[in-house]
Scaffold this motif. Structure first.
Motif, PDB file in Angstrom:
ATOM      1  N   THR A   1      -3.694   3.333 -11.455  1.00 57.34           N
ATOM      2  CA  THR A   1      -2.921   4.265 -11.530  1.00 57.34           C
ATOM      3  C   THR A   1      -1.868   3.942 -12.790  1.00 57.34           C
ATOM      4  O   THR A   1      -1.392   4.791 -13.454  1.00 57.34           O
ATOM      5  CB  THR A   1      -2.323   3.788 -10.342  1.00 57.34           C
ATOM      6  OG1 THR A   1      -2.753   4.166  -8.877  1.00 57.34           O
ATOM      7  CG2 THR A   1      -0.753   5.304 -10.689  1.00 57.34           C
TER       8      THR A   1
ATOM      9  N   SER B   1      -5.205  -2.904  -2.926  1.00 55.41           N
ATOM     10  CA  SER B   1      -3.920  -2.125  -2.854  1.00 55.41           C
ATOM     11  C   SER B   1      -3.513  -1.723  -4.291  1.00 55.41           C
ATOM     12  O   SER B   1      -3.685  -1.318  -5.053  1.00 55.41           O
ATOM     13  CB  SER B   1      -2.458  -2.015  -2.240  1.00 55.41           C
ATOM     14  OG  SER B   1      -3.588  -1.646  -1.094  1.00 55.41           O
TER      15      SER B   1
ATOM     16  N   PHE C   1       4.580   1.351  -8.225  1.00 60.39           N
ATOM     17  CA  PHE C   1       3.358  -0.056  -8.715  1.00 60.39           C
ATOM     18  C   PHE C   1       4.965  -0.710  -9.184  1.00 60.39           C
ATOM     19  O   PHE C   1       3.951  -2.105  -8.500  1.00 60.39           O
ATOM     20  CB  PHE C   1       2.517   0.179  -9.408  1.00 60.39           C
ATOM     21  CG  PHE C   1       1.672  -1.239  -9.684  1.00 60.39           C
ATOM     22  CD1 PHE C   1       0.828  -1.529  -8.893  1.00 60.39           C
ATOM     23  CD2 PHE C   1       2.247  -1.593 -10.969  1.00 60.39           C
ATOM     24  CE1 PHE C   1       0.633  -2.903  -8.303  1.00 60.39           C
ATOM     25  CE2 PHE C   1       1.032  -2.523 -11.185  1.00 60.39           C
ATOM     26  CZ  PHE C   1       0.095  -3.290  -9.726  1.00 60.39           C
TER      27      PHE C   1
ATOM     28  N   ALA D   1       5.496  -2.230  -5.818  1.00 62.34           N
ATOM     29  CA  ALA D   1       4.602  -2.883  -4.761  1.00 62.34           C
ATOM     30  C   ALA D   1       4.128  -4.602  -5.732  1.00 62.34           C
ATOM     31  O   ALA D   1       3.378  -5.635  -5.300  1.00 62.34           O
ATOM     32  CB  ALA D   1       2.964  -1.840  -5.167  1.00 62.34           C
ATOM     33  N   GLN D   2       4.375  -4.714  -6.951  1.00 63.88           N
ATOM     34  CA  GLN D   2       4.652  -5.938  -7.802  1.00 63.88           C
ATOM     35  C   GLN D   2       5.347  -6.415  -7.030  1.00 63.88           C
ATOM     36  O   GLN D   2       5.036  -7.816  -7.229  1.00 63.88           O
ATOM     37  CB  GLN D   2       4.447  -5.090  -9.119  1.00 63.88           C
ATOM     38  CG  GLN D   2       4.169  -6.606  -9.766  1.00 63.88           C
ATOM     39  CD  GLN D   2       2.626  -7.210 -10.435  1.00 63.88           C
ATOM     40  OE1 GLN D   2       1.958  -7.034 -10.774  1.00 63.88           O
ATOM     41  NE2 GLN D   2       2.560  -8.784  -9.406  1.00 63.88           N
TER      42      GLN D   2
ATOM     43  N   ARG E   1      -6.398  -1.283  -7.157  1.00 63.67           N
ATOM     44  CA  ARG E   1      -5.919   0.586  -6.803  1.00 63.67           C
ATOM     45  C   ARG E   1      -4.355   0.481  -7.965  1.00 63.67           C
ATOM     46  O   ARG E   1      -4.148   1.725  -8.786  1.00 63.67           O
ATOM     47  CB  ARG E   1      -5.548   1.152  -5.462  1.00 63.67           C
ATOM     48  CG  ARG E   1      -5.966   2.284  -5.886  1.00 63.67           C
ATOM     49  CD  ARG E   1      -6.403   3.428  -4.549  1.00 63.67           C
ATOM     50  NE  ARG E   1      -5.875   2.768  -3.581  1.00 63.67           N
ATOM     51  CZ  ARG E   1      -4.190   3.177  -3.144  1.00 63.67           C
ATOM     52  NH1 ARG E   1      -4.158   4.400  -3.285  1.00 63.67           N
ATOM     53  NH2 ARG E   1      -3.708   2.974  -2.505  1.00 63.67           N
ATOM     54  N   GLY E   2      -3.665  -0.089  -7.439  1.00 64.27           N
ATOM     55  CA  GLY E   2      -1.797   0.247  -8.219  1.00 64.27           C
ATOM     56  C   GLY E   2      -2.134   0.389 -10.140  1.00 64.27           C
ATOM     57  O   GLY E   2      -1.891   0.670 -10.365  1.00 64.27           O
TER      58      GLY E   2
ATOM     59  N   GLY F   1       3.178   6.064  -5.843  1.00 69.20           N
ATOM     60  CA  GLY F   1       3.272   5.556  -7.046  1.00 69.20           C
ATOM     61  C   GLY F   1       4.105   5.103  -7.960  1.00 69.20           C
ATOM     62  O   GLY F   1       4.190   4.924  -8.762  1.00 69.20           O
TER      63      GLY F   1
ATOM     64  N   TYR G   1       4.259   1.269  -1.164  1.00 68.46           N
ATOM     65  CA  TYR G   1       4.217   1.973  -2.641  1.00 68.46           C
ATOM     66  C   TYR G   1       3.593   2.344  -3.669  1.00 68.46           C
ATOM     67  O   TYR G   1       3.821   2.751  -4.451  1.00 68.46           O
ATOM     68  CB  TYR G   1       5.345   0.536  -3.275  1.00 68.46           C
ATOM     69  CG  TYR G   1       6.839   0.225  -2.500  1.00 68.46           C
ATOM     70  CD1 TYR G   1       7.593   1.028  -3.140  1.00 68.46           C
ATOM     71  CD2 TYR G   1       6.741  -0.776  -1.313  1.00 68.46           C
ATOM     72  CE1 TYR G   1       8.785   1.160  -1.863  1.00 68.46           C
ATOM     73  CE2 TYR G   1       8.488  -0.419  -0.962  1.00 68.46           C
ATOM     74  CZ  TYR G   1       8.997   0.139  -1.201  1.00 68.46           C
ATOM     75  OH  TYR G   1      10.588   0.186  -0.585  1.00 68.46           O
ATOM     76  N   VAL G   2       2.152   1.866  -3.718  1.00 65.48           N
ATOM     77  CA  VAL G   2       1.390   2.038  -4.191  1.00 65.48           C
ATOM     78  C   VAL G   2       0.596   3.874  -4.041  1.00 65.48           C
ATOM     79  O   VAL G   2       0.713   4.015  -5.193  1.00 65.48           O
ATOM     80  CB  VAL G   2      -0.121   1.458  -4.153  1.00 65.48           C
ATOM     81  CG1 VAL G   2      -1.409   2.262  -4.742  1.00 65.48           C
ATOM     82  CG2 VAL G   2       0.480  -0.166  -4.910  1.00 65.48           C
TER      83      VAL G   2
ATOM     84  N   THR H   1       0.710  -1.122   0.077  1.00 64.12           N
ATOM     85  CA  THR H   1       0.133  -0.035   0.297  1.00 64.12           C
ATOM     86  C   THR H   1       0.958   0.984   0.106  1.00 64.12           C
ATOM     87  O   THR H   1       0.636   2.544  -0.743  1.00 64.12           O
ATOM     88  CB  THR H   1      -0.716  -0.279   1.078  1.00 64.12           C
ATOM     89  OG1 THR H   1      -1.746  -1.258   0.994  1.00 64.12           O
ATOM     90  CG2 THR H   1      -1.736   1.225   0.908  1.00 64.12           C
TER      91      THR H   1
END
Length: 504
Positions: A436, A429, A405, A408-409, A432-433, A403, A399-400, A397
């Motif tokens: 984005t 999350s 991503f 986050a991945q 949402r990412g 911005g 990292y998402v 969350t």
């Protein structure tokens, strides 16, 4: 790497409080959920997910609620057995299992009899003719069956059926209702909005000299929406000689803990003031609850004063005190002070666990310090603490929200490799990412994958995806998401919140 970290020689925890200077970053929206407002009406399911929750926007979008990360269990674990209202009943094995199956069948027969009650059919007479052997287990089975069956259609009728059965059972020879059965009937009334009926049951318990429990208080305080009514209820319980407040030290702590679970922070302040005026000495649990309330209300100066007072009174912080302190340090973007506190904890024998690191990382993530988040995540792993789904979700969350991503991945993939199953917050999350970075098809696919992994989307997931698709001009795809939700039978009562959508 965080240079300059050192173990504070003989430093007390309250000395560290001087470093928690209030700033505009420390508490966002200081009054959020601070009053006797709508937080009481939020329904939380068994997995801790808020049902019907709309998408949270701003810096806290998609994050684990702080209320969940900072929650305090009651002392000694779960409440005593006499506080059980039937929700955690276990059938066991062997002969007990067979007996339980018999009770289930008998409970089902009684439930069907109650449903027939009306003109031309007397449920009371049918129960007399049935002559079941009334016991706590049977009464619990029938009442619990009613509780879980309440819906918008029967919510006016079911309280009457529950009370009719409750009265009939209480008149049977060799049986007497205990506190847990009263609590279960109160729960039926609570589900159906029958607040006055709950109070009448409470008065009946008092008249009969039955002990009332923390569970009784919890049911009544949640149902009593007005501030004045809640304060009157608190005063009544404080003076109630039959209040069985175990496992808490005193009635005040039992009440404060219940108010914390329903996020009534302003009322906590009022109860704490009353506690001091009546000469009761706060213990560590009291301080943990009140400091948490002060933090959630954004009153950091009072938070610091309580921390100082706790030290002056000779009380030693416990794991939960440190948990809160680490989160506050993280939210205040003070990684060096947090590192010193972690070292201090280890030095005094209070070894930090994954929850402490997670709360610190969550605070740092809210402050936007991703470098410190990664540092403490790696430190946690080095110290042998295995990150769980909550910790991974907090990292994802953060990292998402920033911005980033791809990072986050990476954490999401690592989480799966380590055998940690994503929860609804993780998926929210990630979805949402994906939105984005414009990957709307992948976001929809991930939504569909949730249920195959045993994770039912909450309304926030649907709402987030639909709003982001619409903002990107993907109205057709957004309608497909809504159609998928309705085809699954999810949140049909909230369909009107998707303005402009017409169900075919």
């Amino acid at each position: 790497m965080i240079p300059g970290a050192h173990l504070p020689p003989l430093r007390t925890v309250r000395a560290l409080s001087a470093r928690l200077c209030p700033s505009r970053h420390l508490c966002s929206d200081g009054s959020r959920n601070g009053g006797e407002g709508p937080s009481d009406t939020v329904q939380i399911n068994g997995g801790g997910v808020r049902e019907g929750e709309e998408e949270v926007t701003g810096p806290d979008a998609g994050r684990f609620p702080r209320e969940m990360l900072l929650r305090l269990p009651p002392p000694g674990g779960p409440p005593e057995s006499d506080d059980d209202d039937g929700e955690i009943f276990s059938p066991g094995h062997g002969p007990r299992r067979r007996s339980f199956e018999d009770v289930r069948l008998e409970g089902d027969r009684i439930f069907r009899i109650l449903l027939q009650d009306g003109p031309g059919f007397s449920a009371r007479q049918a129960l007399d003719e049935m002559r079941p052997k009334v016991s706590n287990v049977l009464v619990r089975e029938v009442l619990f069956r009613i509780v879980v069956s309440v819906d918008g259609v029967n919510r006016e009728r079911y309280p009457r059926l529950a009370y009719k059965f409750f009265v009939w059972a209480g008149q049977q020879e060799g049986y007497r209702h205990d506190t847990s059965m009263y609590n279960l009937v109160m729960k039926v009334f609570a589900e159906c909005g029958e607040v006055k009926a709950m109070w009448r049951l409470f008065e009946e318990m008092a008249e009969k000299g039955l002990p009332v429990s923390a569970r009784t208080f919890h049911l009544l305080i949640c149902a009593s929406g007005k501030v004045g009514l809640r304060r009157r209820l608190v005063e009544r319980f404080i003076r109630l000689s039959t209040f069985s407040y175990r496992p808490f030290r005193n009635a005040f702590n039992a009440i404060l803990h219940t108010l914390l679970t329903i996020e009534q922070y302003s009322l906590i302040e009022w109860v704490h003031e009353k506690m001091i005026l009546e000469g009761y000495l706060p213990d560590v649990l009291t301080y943990n609850i009140v400091m948490r309330a002060k933090y959630m209300l954004g009153r950091l100066d009072q938070f610091h004063r309580l921390l100082d007072e706790m030290g002056r009174n000779g009380l030693t912080p416990d794991l939960h005190t440190y948990n809160l302190l680490l989160h506050v340090l993280g939210k205040g973007d003070k990684p060096l002070a947090a590192l010193n506190l972690l070292n201090y904890m280890s030095d005094v024998g209070c070894v930090p666990n994954v929850l402490h690191f997670t709360n610190l990382i969550d605070g740092l993530g809210r402050a936007g310090n991703l470098e410190a988040c990664k540092y403490f995540f790696d430190e946690m792993v080095k110290k042998g603490c295995e990150p769980d789904v909550v910790c991974y979700t907090v990292m994802i969350t953060s990292y998402v929200a920033a911005g980033e991503f791809e990072e986050a991945q990476r954490f999401f993939d690592d989480m799966l490799v380590r055998g940690q199953l994503p929860n609804v917050y993780t998926y929210n999350s990630m979805i949402r990412g994906l939105c984005t970075v414009g990957e709307f098809d992948k976001a929809f696919s991930m939504l569909k994958d949730m249920e195959s992994h045993g994770c039912t989307p909450n309304f926030s997931v649907y709402s987030s995806l639909v709003s982001r698709m619409r903002n990107a001009g993907k109205d057709s795809q957004a309608n497909n998401v809504i159609k998928y939700m309705t085809d699954k039978g999810h949140y049909l009562h909230l369909l009107s919140r998707f303005g402009g959508y017409r169900r075919c």
